[in-house]
Design an enzyme around this catalytic site. Sequence first.
Site, PDB file in Angstrom:
ATOM      1  N   SER A 174       1.517 -26.669   8.713  1.00  0.00           N
ATOM      2  CA  SER A 174       0.492 -25.737   8.115  1.00  0.00           C
ATOM      3  C   SER A 174      -0.264 -26.845   7.097  1.00  0.00           C
ATOM      4  O   SER A 174       0.175 -26.691   5.873  1.00  0.00           O
ATOM      5  CB  SER A 174       1.049 -24.597   7.302  1.00  0.00           C
ATOM      6  OG  SER A 174       1.405 -23.684   8.361  1.00  0.00           O
ATOM      7  N   LYS A 183      -5.504 -21.154   9.563  1.00  0.00           N
ATOM      8  CA  LYS A 183      -3.829 -20.778   8.924  1.00  0.00           C
ATOM      9  C   LYS A 183      -3.787 -20.556   7.564  1.00  0.00           C
ATOM     10  O   LYS A 183      -3.193 -19.716   7.151  1.00  0.00           O
ATOM     11  CB  LYS A 183      -3.061 -21.908   9.513  1.00  0.00           C
ATOM     12  CG  LYS A 183      -1.620 -21.844   8.974  1.00  0.00           C
ATOM     13  CD  LYS A 183      -0.934 -20.694   9.768  1.00  0.00           C
ATOM     14  CE  LYS A 183       0.474 -20.775   9.032  1.00  0.00           C
ATOM     15  NZ  LYS A 183       1.165 -19.487   9.575  1.00  0.00           N
ATOM     16  N   LYS A 192       2.160 -23.233  -1.181  1.00  0.00           N
ATOM     17  CA  LYS A 192       1.192 -24.257  -0.722  1.00  0.00           C
ATOM     18  C   LYS A 192      -0.032 -23.919   0.043  1.00  0.00           C
ATOM     19  O   LYS A 192      -1.082 -24.474   0.180  1.00  0.00           O
ATOM     20  CB  LYS A 192       2.188 -25.190  -0.077  1.00  0.00           C
ATOM     21  CG  LYS A 192       1.457 -26.318   0.940  1.00  0.00           C
ATOM     22  CD  LYS A 192       1.325 -26.006   2.470  1.00  0.00           C
ATOM     23  CE  LYS A 192       2.536 -25.707   2.977  1.00  0.00           C
ATOM     24  NZ  LYS A 192       2.334 -25.686   4.506  1.00  0.00           N
TER      25      LYS A 192
HETATM   26  P1  NDP Z   1      11.054 -26.576   6.259  1.00  0.00           P
HETATM   27  O1  NDP Z   1      11.268 -26.690   4.887  1.00  0.00           O
HETATM   28  O2  NDP Z   1      12.285 -25.850   7.053  1.00  0.00           O
HETATM   29  O3  NDP Z   1      11.466 -28.114   7.188  1.00  0.00           O
HETATM   30  C1  NDP Z   1      10.669 -29.321   6.668  1.00  0.00           C
HETATM   31  C2  NDP Z   1      10.893 -30.488   7.516  1.00  0.00           C
HETATM   32  O4  NDP Z   1      10.146 -31.452   7.228  1.00  0.00           O
HETATM   33  C3  NDP Z   1      12.288 -30.754   7.795  1.00  0.00           C
HETATM   34  O5  NDP Z   1      12.600 -31.398   8.956  1.00  0.00           O
HETATM   35  C4  NDP Z   1      12.256 -31.796   6.794  1.00  0.00           C
HETATM   36  O6  NDP Z   1      13.519 -32.962   7.185  1.00  0.00           O
HETATM   37  C5  NDP Z   1      11.003 -32.767   6.989  1.00  0.00           C
HETATM   38  N1  NDP Z   1      10.752 -33.226   5.682  1.00  0.00           N
HETATM   39  C6  NDP Z   1      10.603 -32.731   4.418  1.00  0.00           C
HETATM   40  N2  NDP Z   1      10.037 -33.670   3.816  1.00  0.00           N
HETATM   41  C7  NDP Z   1       9.886 -34.623   4.619  1.00  0.00           C
HETATM   42  C8  NDP Z   1       9.262 -36.214   4.059  1.00  0.00           C
HETATM   43  N3  NDP Z   1       9.123 -36.486   2.837  1.00  0.00           N
HETATM   44  N4  NDP Z   1       9.438 -37.169   5.294  1.00  0.00           N
HETATM   45  C9  NDP Z   1       9.618 -36.775   6.466  1.00  0.00           C
HETATM   46  N5  NDP Z   1      10.096 -35.370   6.820  1.00  0.00           N
HETATM   47  C10 NDP Z   1      10.254 -34.422   5.727  1.00  0.00           C
HETATM   48  O7  NDP Z   1       9.920 -26.238   6.618  1.00  0.00           O
HETATM   49  P2  NDP Z   1       9.388 -25.216   8.125  1.00  0.00           P
HETATM   50  O8  NDP Z   1       9.963 -25.824   9.383  1.00  0.00           O
HETATM   51  O9  NDP Z   1       9.692 -23.919   7.507  1.00  0.00           O
HETATM   52  O10 NDP Z   1       7.925 -25.665   7.846  1.00  0.00           O
HETATM   53  C11 NDP Z   1       7.275 -26.856   8.619  1.00  0.00           C
HETATM   54  C12 NDP Z   1       5.639 -26.428   8.561  1.00  0.00           C
HETATM   55  O11 NDP Z   1       5.514 -25.362   9.321  1.00  0.00           O
HETATM   56  C13 NDP Z   1       5.045 -26.134   7.222  1.00  0.00           C
HETATM   57  O12 NDP Z   1       3.794 -26.637   6.976  1.00  0.00           O
HETATM   58  C14 NDP Z   1       5.144 -24.444   7.118  1.00  0.00           C
HETATM   59  O13 NDP Z   1       4.144 -24.049   6.170  1.00  0.00           O
HETATM   60  C15 NDP Z   1       4.613 -24.342   8.423  1.00  0.00           C
HETATM   61  N6  NDP Z   1       5.223 -22.990   9.017  1.00  0.00           N
HETATM   62  C16 NDP Z   1       6.633 -22.329   8.845  1.00  0.00           C
HETATM   63  C17 NDP Z   1       6.825 -21.247   9.318  1.00  0.00           C
HETATM   64  C18 NDP Z   1       8.176 -20.710   9.270  1.00  0.00           C
HETATM   65  O14 NDP Z   1       8.260 -19.300   9.606  1.00  0.00           O
HETATM   66  N7  NDP Z   1       9.188 -21.237   8.586  1.00  0.00           N
HETATM   67  C19 NDP Z   1       5.904 -20.395  10.048  1.00  0.00           C
HETATM   68  C20 NDP Z   1       4.596 -21.134  10.168  1.00  0.00           C
HETATM   69  C21 NDP Z   1       4.244 -22.341   9.659  1.00  0.00           C
HETATM   70  P3  NDP Z   1      14.941 -32.696   6.202  1.00  0.00           P
HETATM   71  O15 NDP Z   1      15.771 -32.012   7.583  1.00  0.00           O
HETATM   72  O16 NDP Z   1      15.294 -33.996   6.084  1.00  0.00           O
HETATM   73  O17 NDP Z   1      14.891 -32.011   5.160  1.00  0.00           O
END
Ligand code: NDP
Length: 295
Positions: free
Chosen positions: A95, A170, A239
Amino acid sequence: MKAGFLGLGAIGEPIAARLAPRADLAVWNRTGARADAFAAKYQARFAATPREAATGAAVVLTCLPTSAEVEKLLDGPDGLEAGLASGALVLDCTSGDPATSRRIASRLSRRGVGFADCPVSGGVSGAEAGTLTVMVGAEEDIFVRARPVLEAFGRRIEHMGPVGAGHAMKAVNNALLAVNLEAFGEGFAALVKAGVPARKAVEVLNVSSGRSFVSEALVPERVLTGRWPRTFRLALLEKDVGIALGLLDETGVRGPVLHLVGQLFRQARAALGEDADHVEAIRLIEQEAGAEIRG
Ligand code: NDP
């Protein structure tokens, strides 16, 4: 089809799990152990770098907290851009924000790589069931190529407009979710303090005109039960409201309601921290009001 997936977080992992049986999938995650465990569980290939995940892939999907992290992932000798071949497609399920995605799209197009912003709605359970709504921002031909890939995890897949339009859609959707969380919490704290049984009030609301996804799904599942599972971080919703406020500014819409909700979510993020779930915004209101919405 060879595919790559980068970002196995709360929503990224179940999306990637839907792709694994349908593609020859390589997965990369910042914390490598998560990619390792995923690869073993779903018969995918572990990639040590973004470049490795992209090498030979016809399509690469990303799902990171914000567009800033996606843009950063492109950089360097082991970065995503270095692995992408001309003709490949990058589908970003983050997102994210429209301006950064437009920059990424124009950078990738110079290498002959197509880009679409493909944020999703429907939560972790929707990802697991393959019933997400996918809001796509892309040129028409790229949307047509992306669609069969997105069908692995999306039920309703909509082309919203050029690059950035998916993110805009979104962000506004999630800003409305944030409004409903705050408004529900305030109204129901008052009802409970006035002596109305919480469960009955939710039931009546849900056959009345004030109902929303918050009152129909999130509250019965999480607030009435007091379960508070962590599936979507409040920090990420904060965010999203910020991205929606950027869109309002860009388009010259004043938006006093969304600005106030943005401020409330910034305060909630500061109070509850980076790991709290978005529904905990209601718990914060409960605590401040001295009223528990249970039943
Ligand atoms: P999480 O916080 O659960 O996971 C984030 C992911 O990004 C992890 O794989 C993390 O890796 C990785 N990450 C974080 N920082 C970095 C970085 N600097 N460089 C590389 N990788 C990084 O987030 P979500 O999966 O919940 O959300 C992901 C996206 O989807 C967001 O934009 C969110 O708004 C959107 N979203 C989420 C929903 C939900 O229900 N959770 C629903 C709809 C949209 P690591 O494992 O190393 O921490």
